[in-house]
Write a protein that holds these residues in place. Structure first.
Motif, PDB file in Angstrom:
ATOM      1  N   LEU A  37      48.998  31.434  42.899  1.00  0.00           N
ATOM      2  CA  LEU A  37      49.743  32.031  44.009  1.00  0.00           C
ATOM      3  C   LEU A  37      49.281  33.450  44.351  1.00  0.00           C
ATOM      4  CD1 LEU A  37      53.274  30.776  42.916  1.00  0.00           C
ATOM      5  CD2 LEU A  37      51.714  29.719  44.556  1.00  0.00           C
ATOM      6  N   HIS A  38      49.146  34.321  43.346  1.00  0.00           N
ATOM      7  CA  HIS A  38      48.758  35.716  43.585  1.00  0.00           C
ATOM      8  C   HIS A  38      47.977  36.235  42.393  1.00  0.00           C
ATOM      9  CE1 HIS A  38      51.940  35.728  46.685  1.00  0.00           C
ATOM     10  NE2 HIS A  38      52.742  35.238  45.755  1.00  0.00           N
ATOM     11  N   LEU A  39      47.055  37.142  42.648  1.00  0.00           N
ATOM     12  CA  LEU A  39      46.461  37.932  41.570  1.00  0.00           C
ATOM     13  C   LEU A  39      47.346  39.148  41.329  1.00  0.00           C
ATOM     14  CD1 LEU A  39      42.568  38.267  41.913  1.00  0.00           C
ATOM     15  CD2 LEU A  39      43.857  37.257  40.028  1.00  0.00           C
ATOM     16  N   VAL A  40      47.423  39.592  40.065  1.00  0.00           N
ATOM     17  CA  VAL A  40      48.212  40.780  39.733  1.00  0.00           C
ATOM     18  C   VAL A  40      47.253  41.892  39.333  1.00  0.00           C
ATOM     19  CG1 VAL A  40      49.992  41.756  38.234  1.00  0.00           C
ATOM     20  CG2 VAL A  40      50.143  39.358  38.943  1.00  0.00           C
ATOM     21  N   ASP A  41      47.331  43.040  39.991  1.00  0.00           N
ATOM     22  CA  ASP A  41      46.490  44.187  39.641  1.00  0.00           C
ATOM     23  C   ASP A  41      46.987  44.737  38.300  1.00  0.00           C
ATOM     24  OD1 ASP A  41      45.718  47.078  39.452  1.00  0.00           O
ATOM     25  OD2 ASP A  41      44.709  46.591  41.346  1.00  0.00           O
ATOM     26  N   LYS A  42      46.108  44.784  37.299  1.00  0.00           N
ATOM     27  CA  LYS A  42      46.527  45.174  35.948  1.00  0.00           C
ATOM     28  C   LYS A  42      46.963  46.632  35.856  1.00  0.00           C
ATOM     29  CE  LYS A  42      44.397  43.291  32.363  1.00  0.00           C
ATOM     30  NZ  LYS A  42      43.332  42.846  31.443  1.00  0.00           N
ATOM     31  N   LYS A  43      46.450  47.469  36.755  1.00  0.00           N
ATOM     32  CA  LYS A  43      46.807  48.896  36.699  1.00  0.00           C
ATOM     33  C   LYS A  43      48.096  49.197  37.453  1.00  0.00           C
ATOM     34  CE  LYS A  43      42.115  50.649  35.997  1.00  0.00           C
ATOM     35  NZ  LYS A  43      40.982  51.420  36.583  1.00  0.00           N
ATOM     36  N   THR A  44      48.258  48.601  38.641  1.00  0.00           N
ATOM     37  CA  THR A  44      49.419  48.937  39.484  1.00  0.00           C
ATOM     38  C   THR A  44      50.511  47.870  39.459  1.00  0.00           C
ATOM     39  OG1 THR A  44      48.456  47.864  41.428  1.00  0.00           O
ATOM     40  CG2 THR A  44      47.883  50.185  41.055  1.00  0.00           C
ATOM     41  N   ASN A  45      50.188  46.675  38.933  1.00  0.00           N
ATOM     42  CA  ASN A  45      51.099  45.519  38.944  1.00  0.00           C
ATOM     43  C   ASN A  45      51.385  44.996  40.352  1.00  0.00           C
ATOM     44  OD1 ASN A  45      51.470  44.639  36.384  1.00  0.00           O
ATOM     45  ND2 ASN A  45      53.299  45.839  35.978  1.00  0.00           N
ATOM     46  N   ARG A  46      50.645  45.461  41.340  1.00  0.00           N
ATOM     47  CA  ARG A  46      50.813  44.921  42.691  1.00  0.00           C
ATOM     48  C   ARG A  46      50.189  43.529  42.762  1.00  0.00           C
ATOM     49  NH1 ARG A  46      49.170  50.186  46.347  1.00  0.00           N
ATOM     50  NH2 ARG A  46      51.101  51.365  46.036  1.00  0.00           N
ATOM     51  N   ILE A  47      50.768  42.689  43.640  1.00  0.00           N
ATOM     52  CA  ILE A  47      50.237  41.332  43.748  1.00  0.00           C
ATOM     53  C   ILE A  47      49.486  41.168  45.071  1.00  0.00           C
ATOM     54  CG2 ILE A  47      52.021  40.346  42.273  1.00  0.00           C
ATOM     55  CD1 ILE A  47      53.386  39.252  44.759  1.00  0.00           C
ATOM     56  N   SER A  48      48.467  40.331  45.032  1.00  0.00           N
ATOM     57  CA  SER A  48      47.657  40.100  46.235  1.00  0.00           C
ATOM     58  C   SER A  48      48.446  39.246  47.238  1.00  0.00           C
ATOM     59  CB  SER A  48      46.365  39.370  45.854  1.00  0.00           C
ATOM     60  OG  SER A  48      46.671  38.070  45.366  1.00  0.00           O
ATOM     61  N   LYS A  49      48.160  39.431  48.522  1.00  0.00           N
ATOM     62  CA  LYS A  49      48.830  38.622  49.546  1.00  0.00           C
ATOM     63  C   LYS A  49      48.268  37.210  49.570  1.00  0.00           C
ATOM     64  CE  LYS A  49      50.120  42.490  52.550  1.00  0.00           C
ATOM     65  NZ  LYS A  49      49.921  43.139  53.872  1.00  0.00           N
ATOM     66  N   ARG A  50      46.958  37.117  49.400  1.00  0.00           N
ATOM     67  CA  ARG A  50      46.317  35.805  49.455  1.00  0.00           C
ATOM     68  C   ARG A  50      46.212  35.190  48.053  1.00  0.00           C
ATOM     69  NH1 ARG A  50      41.161  36.255  53.551  1.00  0.00           N
ATOM     70  NH2 ARG A  50      42.341  36.632  55.481  1.00  0.00           N
ATOM     71  N   PRO A  51      46.329  33.860  47.968  1.00  0.00           N
ATOM     72  CA  PRO A  51      46.128  33.220  46.662  1.00  0.00           C
ATOM     73  C   PRO A  51      44.652  33.275  46.259  1.00  0.00           C
ATOM     74  CG  PRO A  51      46.505  31.572  48.372  1.00  0.00           C
ATOM     75  CD  PRO A  51      46.725  32.905  49.012  1.00  0.00           C
ATOM     76  N   PRO A  52      44.352  33.537  44.985  1.00  0.00           N
ATOM     77  CA  PRO A  52      42.952  33.573  44.558  1.00  0.00           C
ATOM     78  C   PRO A  52      42.395  32.158  44.426  1.00  0.00           C
ATOM     79  CG  PRO A  52      44.389  33.897  42.679  1.00  0.00           C
ATOM     80  CD  PRO A  52      45.279  33.819  43.887  1.00  0.00           C
ATOM     81  N   PRO A  53      41.087  31.968  44.660  1.00  0.00           N
ATOM     82  CA  PRO A  53      40.500  30.629  44.499  1.00  0.00           C
ATOM     83  C   PRO A  53      40.400  30.229  43.026  1.00  0.00           C
ATOM     84  CG  PRO A  53      38.803  32.240  45.063  1.00  0.00           C
ATOM     85  CD  PRO A  53      40.109  32.955  45.167  1.00  0.00           C
ATOM     86  N   PHE A  54      40.328  31.238  42.137  1.00  0.00           N
ATOM     87  CA  PHE A  54      40.239  30.975  40.699  1.00  0.00           C
ATOM     88  C   PHE A  54      40.688  32.236  39.944  1.00  0.00           C
ATOM     89  CE2 PHE A  54      36.130  32.672  42.041  1.00  0.00           C
ATOM     90  CZ  PHE A  54      35.934  33.706  41.132  1.00  0.00           C
ATOM     91  N   ILE A  55      40.937  32.083  38.640  1.00  0.00           N
ATOM     92  CA  ILE A  55      41.203  33.234  37.761  1.00  0.00           C
ATOM     93  C   ILE A  55      40.300  33.105  36.539  1.00  0.00           C
ATOM     94  CG2 ILE A  55      43.549  33.889  38.461  1.00  0.00           C
ATOM     95  CD1 ILE A  55      44.662  32.000  36.406  1.00  0.00           C
ATOM     96  N   LYS A  56      40.022  34.227  35.908  1.00  0.00           N
ATOM     97  CA  LYS A  56      39.109  34.203  34.766  1.00  0.00           C
ATOM     98  C   LYS A  56      39.609  35.141  33.671  1.00  0.00           C
ATOM     99  CE  LYS A  56      36.164  37.670  36.987  1.00  0.00           C
ATOM    100  NZ  LYS A  56      34.828  37.999  37.521  1.00  0.00           N
ATOM    101  N   LYS A  57      38.885  35.137  32.561  1.00  0.00           N
ATOM    102  CA  LYS A  57      39.235  35.952  31.391  1.00  0.00           C
ATOM    103  C   LYS A  57      39.482  37.406  31.789  1.00  0.00           C
ATOM    104  CE  LYS A  57      37.356  37.345  26.900  1.00  0.00           C
ATOM    105  NZ  LYS A  57      36.262  37.148  25.933  1.00  0.00           N
ATOM    106  N   GLY A  58      40.602  37.962  31.303  1.00  0.00           N
ATOM    107  CA  GLY A  58      40.932  39.357  31.579  1.00  0.00           C
ATOM    108  C   GLY A  58      41.815  39.557  32.790  1.00  0.00           C
TER     109      GLY A  58
END
Length: 433
Positions: free
Chosen positions: A364-385
């Motif tokens: 659904l969303h990527l989460v920025d690890k520094k700010t905890n903000r979430i992306s508006k667009r869903p990511p096509p994939f997620i990876k380590k880290g």
């Protein structure tokens, strides 16, 4: 006199000395008598396993004794003048991590056992060793306090060396900090010998170890700050195991587990979810004693009337039943996966005492690890880290709660191909269609 009850899990790499230390604590606190220990010692000597005899107080199965490996999560009890304790002795071998997760999910505090013996510390801590995975799983399962005991300090390769102790501590601290433990408030290090008993009950003698002046392990546990218990919340108890009641005159099913919130009373009614089965609590056992009531934090065995084989997952209050879902949203952190992860990915989820196959229904969303903000667009994939908000779909109806409402029932681990891939927390429950 009421004594506070604490659940302690022993974790760490295979052969670090967890079961030996646990067995010695049972002996030193009088829970296993001298005659029984002498019997174990004689039997171990006959099998040329002399140094293993202390572990036999916890490792009771023939396979465990023959191999010197804990397979199931052992359970035992002891008490001091101040507190009652349940020992959960988690297996250290990587093949038995699911059993380890079952033990750590019931714990209040973890004791990470590290071998100081030359070569053994390095084997346990390097990639492939279980020290790292066990520490991550303890934190994931909500165990926020950890005592790191540097064991085997009396080994000929160590001889209570401060340099070796400091080397172990300096390598472990940055890793545990990265896992989420605050070194100042959440971690305590101490040198011990689980085999000789040095620094377990009584502080280690100055002529043995002149440089350590802290408390012994049991002194530290007794002096710990009182734990917060949800006494007045609705009953929630994940069921860890079940069996038919053993006495012919006592019909029903016996279940075990740790009461996460609320309390139980003999004769009262409760609900088993997800089957919506109403049961009567016919008997309550804490350690070896039959009691009339038990409260949040207690590790109990309950005899239930009105249910047979369906007794699984959660025992809860009829007025506030646990939620049952087939899908939910969660924040997921990818710890270790060699490939990218896309929607449709399948893994095994461990959540409270349940083990369930799941599929990532959507990213659904990527989460920025520094700010905890979430992306508006869903990511096509997620990876380590990376962190992401995802929709998880289960193969069968499952009892879960949001992390904000019940942390212990809302945090989970994903495993794939024999290793921990990701950790997560439930953020939103989706109604079943």
């Amino acid at each position: 006199m009421f004594k506070e009850h604490i659940n302690v899990v022993f974790i760490g790499h295979v052969d670090a000395g967890k079961s030996t230390m646990g067995g010695n604590i049972l002996y030193l606190t009088g829970m296993v008598d001298k005659r029984t220990m002498e019997k174990y010692e004689k039997e171990a000597r006959e099998l040329n396993r002399e140094s293993w005899y202390l572990s036999w107080a916890l490792d009771t199965g023939a396979e465990e004794r023959n191999k010197g490996k804990t397979v199931e999560c052992g359970r035992a009890f002891f008490e001091t003048d101040k507190r009652r304790y349940t020992i959960l002795d988690a297996p250290g071998h990587k093949n038995y991590v699911p059993s380890m997760i079952g033990g750590v999910s019931q714990a209040d505090i973890a004791i990470l056992v590290i071998s100081a013996r030359k070569g053994e510390f390095e084997t346990g801590f390097e990639r492939g060793g279980q020290t790292r995975e066990h520490a991550v799983l303890a934190k994931t399962n909500g165990v926020n306090k950890m005592v790191v005991v540097i064991n085997k300090m009396d080994d000929p390769t160590v001889q209570w060396s401060k340099e070796r102790y400091d080397e172990c501590v300096s390598k472990l601290t940055p890793f545990l900090k990265g896992t989420g433990y605050n070194p100042k408030t959440d971690l305590t290090f101490m040198p011990i010998s689980g085999f000789s008993g040095a620094n377990l009950k009584d502080p280690v003698a100055k002529d043995v170890c002149s440089w350590y002046d802290g408390p012994s392990l049991l002194q530290f546990l007794d002096a710990m700050q009182m734990l917060e218990r949800k006494m007045n919340a609705p009953l929630m108890m994940p069921i860890t195991d079940k069996s038919k009641a053993s006495l012919l005159c006592e019909m029903g099913t016996t279940v075990g587990g740790k009461i996460e919130s609320g309390h139980v009373k003999k004769g009262k009614r409760a609900l088993v979810m997800p089957g919506k089965k109403m049961v009567e609590i016919a008997g309550i056992q804490i350690e070896e004693d039959e009691v009339d009531a038990a409260v949040s934090g207690d590790n109990v065995r309950l005899r239930l009337r009105g249910v047979e084989e369906e007794a699984r997952f959660i025992l809860c209050s009829p007025k506030n039943p646990a939620h049952v879902v087939r899908s939910f949203e969660a924040q997921l952190a990818i710890l270790d996966h060699k490939n990218i992860i896309c929607a449709g990915y399948s893994a095994v989820m461990h959540i409270h005492t349940a083990v369930e196959e799941i599929t990532l229904g959507a990213l659904l969303h990527l989460v920025d690890k520094k700010t905890n903000r979430i992306s508006k667009r869903p990511p096509p994939f997620i990876k380590k880290g990376q962190k992401a908000i995802v929709r998880i779909e289960t193969t069968a109806p499952l009892c879960v709660e949001t992390f904000d409402d019940y942390p212990q029932l809302g945090r989970f681990t994903l495993r794939d191909e024999g290793k921990t891939v990701a950790i997560g927390k439930v953020t939103k429950l989706l109604a079943m269609e």
